[in-house]
Each structure stands twice: as structure tokens, then as C-alpha cells.
Design an enzyme around this catalytic site. Structure first.
Site, short mmCIF file in Angstrom:
data_model
loop_
_atom_site.label_atom_id
_atom_site.label_comp_id
_atom_site.label_asym_id
_atom_site.label_seq_id
_atom_site.Cartn_x
_atom_site.Cartn_y
_atom_site.Cartn_z
N ASP A 36 -4.97 7.38 -1.33
CA ASP A 36 -5.85 6.51 -0.53
C ASP A 36 -7.23 6.51 -1.15
OD1 ASP A 36 -4.32 7.52 2.54
OD2 ASP A 36 -4.23 5.54 1.62
N HIS A 77 0.84 -1.21 0.00
CA HIS A 77 0.00 0.00 0.00
C HIS A 77 0.87 1.26 0.00
CE1 HIS A 77 -3.37 2.65 1.25
NE2 HIS A 77 -2.44 3.24 2.00
N GLU A 78 1.88 1.29 0.87
CA GLU A 78 2.73 2.48 0.96
C GLU A 78 3.57 2.66 -0.31
OE1 GLU A 78 1.94 4.61 3.10
OE2 GLU A 78 0.83 3.33 4.46
N HIS A 130 1.60 4.58 -2.82
CA HIS A 130 1.65 6.04 -2.72
C HIS A 130 2.86 6.59 -3.45
CE1 HIS A 130 -1.75 6.49 -0.13
NE2 HIS A 130 -1.21 5.81 0.87
#
Length: 175
Positions: free
Chosen positions: A120, A110-111, A114
């Protein structure tokens, strides 16, 4: 396609090269997980999830003597990422989320999302990697969905002329 100006008889016209229309090879984005402590293996698995999902960018561990595009560190807070430019930045693997039951591989993936330009998406289902914590602690999916994959492919693919627009869009979404 890269366009050049050529002059003929005092008039300018656009000239293109077939070589300029070739698709770019996968862009390699390196990461340094030496500060990731107990999350080192999760970080490598999160990178592998992206590498299995997209073709236009590849996440690889930094080689000795190289400077990494992404620095990954562990801390006691909540996981987060700061993108300084597309494919560059810092990821914090926060212990707080893991202590609450969230999956460390999903967090790493997920990170990385980014840093690759994705925002998000909350609330969201487990099938959406960028839904993050809103998918709940039972969600262990580390793979981006089709929309997320397509966005990253767009940001890291195409011609030189297309990249500035993709970069602007990624920076606007991450900001």
C-alpha cells in the site's frame, strides 16, 4: 544469467551460456474467481488492467482441473489480500468498501497488485493504484502507475539469477 562451474586443469571457473541470458517469457499467474460472487466481472477487468500494463506477468482465469495461483472470494468485510509467495495468495473482495462507494474494478486491480508484490502507498493520489482507499471514492483508476509497473516488471522479469533478489524484495514489501 545462470553461471555454472567448470573444471579445467584442476581450477574452477565460471561458465555462462548465451541461452541463459534470454529474457523470460511472461509468467502466467492463474486466478480462480469462482468464489467472487457479484465481483466476478470486476475481478476479470482488474486482471485485464494488469495485462494491459505489464509484459512480464499475465493474469489469466484458471482452467478446469488446474489449481489457481490466486483464489478470489467475496465477503462482507474490507477488501484485502494475503500473498503467500510472489504471484500466489488469496484476495478478498470485501463488500464493505463497495457499499461505501469504492470502485470494484479498482479494488480488484489493487488487491492483485499486492499478490504481485506491491505494498500500500498511503496517502496517495488516484494515479497510484496502490494508494487504495486514500484516493477517495471518486477514484476509479484501475491501472498501475509507472513506478508500480516497473516494480512488477522487475519482480517477474530478468534472469534466473535476478529472480531470488526480486522475490526477497517483494516479500519484504508485502510483509
Amino acid at each position: 544469467m545462470v553461471t555454472a562451474l567448470a573444471w579445467t586443469g584442476g581450477q574452477a571457473f565460471a561458465a555462462t551460456s548465451a541461452e541463459d541470458d534470454r529474457p523470460f517469457a511472461a509468467r502466467v499467474v492463474t486466478y480462480d474467481a469462482s468464489g467472487a460472487a457479484e465481483f466476478r466481472q470486476a475481478v476479470d477487468r482488474g486482471a485485464a488492467a494488469w495485462n494491459q500494463s505489464v509484459a512480464n506477468v499475465r493474469l489469466e482465469p484458471v482452467r478446469a482441473g488446474q489449481r489457481a495461483n490466486i483464489r478470489v472470494v467475496a465477503d462482507n468485510g474490507w477488501p484485502r489480500a494475503r500473498m503467500t509467495s510472489l504471484g500466489n495468495g488469496t484476495v478478498w473482495m470485501g463488500r464493505q468498501a463497495v457499499a461505501e462507494g469504492y470502485n470494484s474494478v479498482r479494488i480488484a486491480s489493487h488487491e492483485f497488485g499486492h499478490i504481485l508484490g506491491l505494498p500500500d502507498v498511503k496517502p496517495g493520489p488516484c494515479s497510484s493504484l496502490m494508494s487504495g482507499s486514500s484516493a477517495g471514492v471518486s477514484c476509479t483508476n484501475p491501472y498501475p502507475d509507472s513506478r508500480e509497473r516497473a516494480a512488477v516488471e522487475r519482480y517477474f522479469g530478468g534472469s534466473l539469477a535476478a529472480r531470488p533478489a526480486a522475490l526477497q524484495q517483494a516479500l519484504a514489501l508485502a510483509g
